[in-house]
Design an enzyme around this catalytic site. Structure first.
Site, PDB file in Angstrom:
ATOM      1  CD  GLU A  81      -0.990  -0.117   3.718  1.00 34.44           C
ATOM      2  OE1 GLU A  81      -2.122  -0.603   3.654  1.00 34.44           O
ATOM      3  OE2 GLU A  81      -0.513   0.369   4.744  1.00 34.44           O
ATOM      4  CB  CYS A  94       3.233   7.673   2.690  1.00 36.30           C
ATOM      5  SG  CYS A  94       3.727   6.760   4.130  1.00 36.30           S
ATOM      6  CB  CYS A 101       7.021  -4.190   9.691  1.00 36.44           C
ATOM      7  SG  CYS A 101       8.439  -3.428  10.515  1.00 36.44           S
ATOM      8  CB  CYS A 105       5.635  -0.594  16.624  1.00 37.58           C
ATOM      9  SG  CYS A 105       7.327  -0.223  16.150  1.00 37.58           S
ATOM     10  CB  CYS A 108       2.613  -0.228  13.822  1.00 39.34           C
ATOM     11  SG  CYS A 108       2.842  -0.321  12.042  1.00 39.34           S
ATOM     12  N   GLY A 151       6.696  -1.424   6.631  1.00 38.83           N
ATOM     13  CA  GLY A 151       8.065  -1.943   6.608  1.00 38.83           C
ATOM     14  C   GLY A 151       9.096  -1.058   7.264  1.00 38.83           C
ATOM     15  CD  GLU A 152      13.339   0.191  10.157  1.00 35.62           C
ATOM     16  OE1 GLU A 152      12.429   0.820  10.727  1.00 35.62           O
ATOM     17  OE2 GLU A 152      14.373   0.748   9.721  1.00 35.62           O
ATOM     18  CB  SER A 183      10.573   7.046   8.593  1.00 42.06           C
ATOM     19  OG  SER A 183      10.179   6.852   9.928  1.00 42.06           O
ATOM     20  CB  SER A 206       9.738   5.772  14.562  1.00 39.30           C
ATOM     21  OG  SER A 206       9.317   6.127  13.276  1.00 39.30           O
ATOM     22  CG  LEU A 207      12.168   9.126  20.538  1.00 41.13           C
ATOM     23  CD1 LEU A 207      13.474   8.363  20.422  1.00 41.13           C
ATOM     24  CD2 LEU A 207      12.460  10.623  20.756  1.00 41.13           C
ATOM     25  CG  HIS A 208       6.943   5.679  18.511  1.00 39.05           C
ATOM     26  ND1 HIS A 208       6.353   6.674  17.773  1.00 39.05           N
ATOM     27  CD2 HIS A 208       7.399   4.771  17.606  1.00 39.05           C
ATOM     28  CE1 HIS A 208       6.422   6.369  16.487  1.00 39.05           C
ATOM     29  NE2 HIS A 208       7.061   5.226  16.364  1.00 39.05           N
ATOM     30  CG  ASN A 282      -4.487   7.414  12.227  1.00 39.73           C
ATOM     31  OD1 ASN A 282      -5.398   8.200  12.437  1.00 39.73           O
ATOM     32  ND2 ASN A 282      -3.525   7.659  11.364  1.00 39.73           N
ATOM     33  CB  CYS A 324       1.796   2.778   8.259  1.00 44.31           C
ATOM     34  SG  CYS A 324       2.623   1.849   9.514  1.00 44.31           S
TER      35      CYS A 324
HETATM   36  N1  SAH Z   1       9.295   1.381  10.040  1.00 46.77           N
HETATM   37  C1  SAH Z   1       9.589   2.742   9.899  1.00 46.77           C
HETATM   38  C2  SAH Z   1       8.858   3.423   8.776  1.00 46.77           C
HETATM   39  C3  SAH Z   1       7.436   3.020   8.601  1.00 46.77           C
HETATM   40  S1  SAH Z   1       6.340   3.342   9.951  1.00 46.77           S
HETATM   41  C4  SAH Z   1       9.371   3.479  11.189  1.00 46.77           C
HETATM   42  O1  SAH Z   1       8.769   2.922  12.105  1.00 46.77           O
HETATM   43  O2  SAH Z   1       9.842   4.603  11.271  1.00 46.77           O
HETATM   44  C5  SAH Z   1       6.273   5.097   9.797  1.00 46.77           C
HETATM   45  C6  SAH Z   1       5.449   5.797  10.816  1.00 46.77           C
HETATM   46  O3  SAH Z   1       4.104   5.327  10.825  1.00 46.77           O
HETATM   47  C7  SAH Z   1       5.969   5.605  12.208  1.00 46.77           C
HETATM   48  O4  SAH Z   1       6.786   6.670  12.618  1.00 46.77           O
HETATM   49  C8  SAH Z   1       4.754   5.713  12.996  1.00 46.77           C
HETATM   50  O5  SAH Z   1       4.850   7.020  13.487  1.00 46.77           O
HETATM   51  C9  SAH Z   1       3.590   5.721  12.045  1.00 46.77           C
HETATM   52  N2  SAH Z   1       2.509   4.873  12.537  1.00 46.77           N
HETATM   53  C10 SAH Z   1       2.489   3.544  12.633  1.00 46.77           C
HETATM   54  N3  SAH Z   1       1.319   3.121  13.183  1.00 46.77           N
HETATM   55  C11 SAH Z   1       0.608   4.228  13.439  1.00 46.77           C
HETATM   56  C12 SAH Z   1      -0.673   4.462  13.999  1.00 46.77           C
HETATM   57  N4  SAH Z   1      -1.448   3.453  14.410  1.00 46.77           N
HETATM   58  N5  SAH Z   1      -1.097   5.736  14.109  1.00 46.77           N
HETATM   59  C13 SAH Z   1      -0.331   6.765  13.680  1.00 46.77           C
HETATM   60  N6  SAH Z   1       0.892   6.603  13.130  1.00 46.77           N
HETATM   61  C14 SAH Z   1       1.351   5.354  13.020  1.00 46.77           C
HETATM   62 FE1  SF4 Z   2       7.428  -1.618  11.535  1.00 45.98          FE
HETATM   63 FE2  SF4 Z   2       7.500   1.074  11.549  1.00 45.98          FE
HETATM   64 FE3  SF4 Z   2       5.198  -0.263  11.995  1.00 45.98          FE
HETATM   65 FE4  SF4 Z   2       7.115  -0.300  13.836  1.00 45.98          FE
HETATM   66  S1  SF4 Z   2       5.954   1.527  13.134  1.00 45.98           S
HETATM   67  S2  SF4 Z   2       5.914  -2.103  13.136  1.00 45.98           S
HETATM   68  S3  SF4 Z   2       8.923  -0.338  12.566  1.00 45.98           S
HETATM   69  S4  SF4 Z   2       6.358  -0.259  10.129  1.00 45.98           S
END
Ligand code: SAH
Ligand code: SF4
Length: 337
Positions: A81, A94, A101, A105, A108, A151-152, A183, A206-208, A282, A324
């Site tokens: 996607e 994007c 992945c 996380c 995600c 994906g990462e 990212s 991506s810190l979180h 989200n 995502c």
């Molecule tokens: N794997 C890489 C790049 C893809 S994810 C990474 O984690 O950086 C990219 C971004 O999608 C992450 O920074 C995260 O901020 C965002 N993301 C993932 N799940 C999300 C969600 N449920 N709501 C909002 N943003 C989300």
């Molecule tokens: Fe993978 Fe990025 Fe989603 Fe984490 S936020 S599961 S690293 S795609």
């Protein structure tokens, strides 16, 4: 691939350049449409190669019309996607770098798929070309590409960088390197390698969470690369490149917007060129809650008061499940039924 096919047909190399230009600039999806080639060559190529590696299945547009999300299928039947965001004067794609992945996380949807496979550079570039094709009738074009889909990217480093170079190629798509961002969830060797790339690409991390205890829970990769290691690599990155570094932070109400996190974040982020980007979570069906209106700006205010430069990213596309991984996850579930 194009070069090999053209050479195997006994054609001179300039034919390969014509094909490459027709695909990346002319946006053709069919060899028969490349009018600069002799008809017999068009037919011979069509019998050997596919000019597009991913096929569009479905596109959804937000109610506001400021984002559209496309589900593609690869030649081996896997879902991919990409989201196209179209605020005024910009068009950002994007891009997904993998199918699923491996990081997993907690918030995600992509993580829930597990890793199915890496995408090739061509499969990544084709997501951008599809967006460019969709924009063309409106007289617009892609202005930015972010590797923030499924994906990462640093788990698929070589193909991701090859995609960046292809997108940047002045003889092809020709997008400025500074308009491309990658990212990562914090793959330290990837950050170190990226700092040495000659292209002036942008990096986002991506810190979180600001503490290892919380980040271990939200981003399992943190157990392998804890915050001290991530920040050492990040400091080296800015020292070497002199480029701004963006930290992404999905705000989960009551989980990572606490006073403890504000304090921990301030300690790590009060540095030149570091910038924090807050994103409202989200819903993905997990235990987390999207911050209520006001909670996000209150969090931002507390961070700024503590000396952290930060912005809130409006996340378009919530009504089309543009978070995502959501659309791909749905398609995988539908296929399994
Ligand atoms: N794997 C890489 C790049 C893809 S994810 C990474 O984690 O950086 C990219 C971004 O999608 C992450 O920074 C995260 O901020 C965002 N993301 C993932 N799940 C999300 C969600 N449920 N709501 C909002 N943003 C989300
Ligand atoms: Fe993978 Fe990025 Fe989603 Fe984490 S936020 S599961 S690293 S795609």
């Amino acid at each position: 691939m194009i070069e090999e096919a053209v050479a195997s047909l006994g054609e001179p190399p300039f034919r390969a350049r014509q094909v490459y230009e027709a695909i990346t600039r002319g946006l053709v999806t069919d060899f028969s449409a490349i009018s600069t080639l002799p008809v017999r060559l068009r037919k011979a190529l069509a019998a050997r190669l596919q000019p597009v590696t991913i096929e569009e299945v479905e596109t959804r547009v937000t109610r506001r019309g400021d984002a559209r999300k496309t589900l593609f299928v690869t030649a081996d039947g896997q879902p991919v996607e990409a989201v196209l965001m179209t605020p005024p004067r910009r068009a950002t794609v994007c891009v997904s770098s993998q199918i699923g992945c491996a990081v997993g996380c907690a918030f995600c949807a992509s993580g829930r798929l597990g890793l199915r496979r890496d995408l090739s550079a061509e499969e990544m570039v084709d997501q951008v070309l599809a967006a460019q094709r969709a924009l063309k009738p409106e007289g617009r074009h892609v202005t930015n590409v972010v590797f923030m889909g499924m994906g990462e990217p640093f788990h698929n480093y070589d193909e991701t960088l090859r995609a960046c170079r292809l997108l940047n190629d002045p003889a092809g798509f020709g997008l400025a390197a500074r308009a491309i961002s990658v990212s990562t969830a914090g793959v330290v060797p990837g950050i170190e390698r990226f700092a040495r790339e000659p292209l002036q690409l942008n990096l986002a991390v991506s810190l979180h969470a600001g503490t290892d205890v919380l980040r271990d829970r939200l981003v399992p990769l943190n157990r392998r690369y804890p915050l001290d290691a991530v920040f050492t690599a990040c400091e080296r990155y800015v020292a070497r490149t002199r480029r701004k570094l963006l930290f992404e932070y999905v705000v989960l109400e009551g989980v990572n917007d606490t006073a403890e996190q504000v304090e921990a974040l301030a300690r790590r982020l009060r540095r030149p060129l570091f910038h924090l980007n807050l994103i409202a979570y989200n819903e993905t069906g997990g235990p987390f809650r999207r911050p209520r209106p006001g909670a996000l700006s209150a969090f931002r205010g507390r961070l700024e008061a503590a000396g952290v430069r930060c912005t809130v990213r409006r996340s378009p596309g919530d009504d089309i499940k543009a978070a995502c991984g959501q659309l791909a996850l749905r398609s995988v579930r539908a296929a399994a039924q």
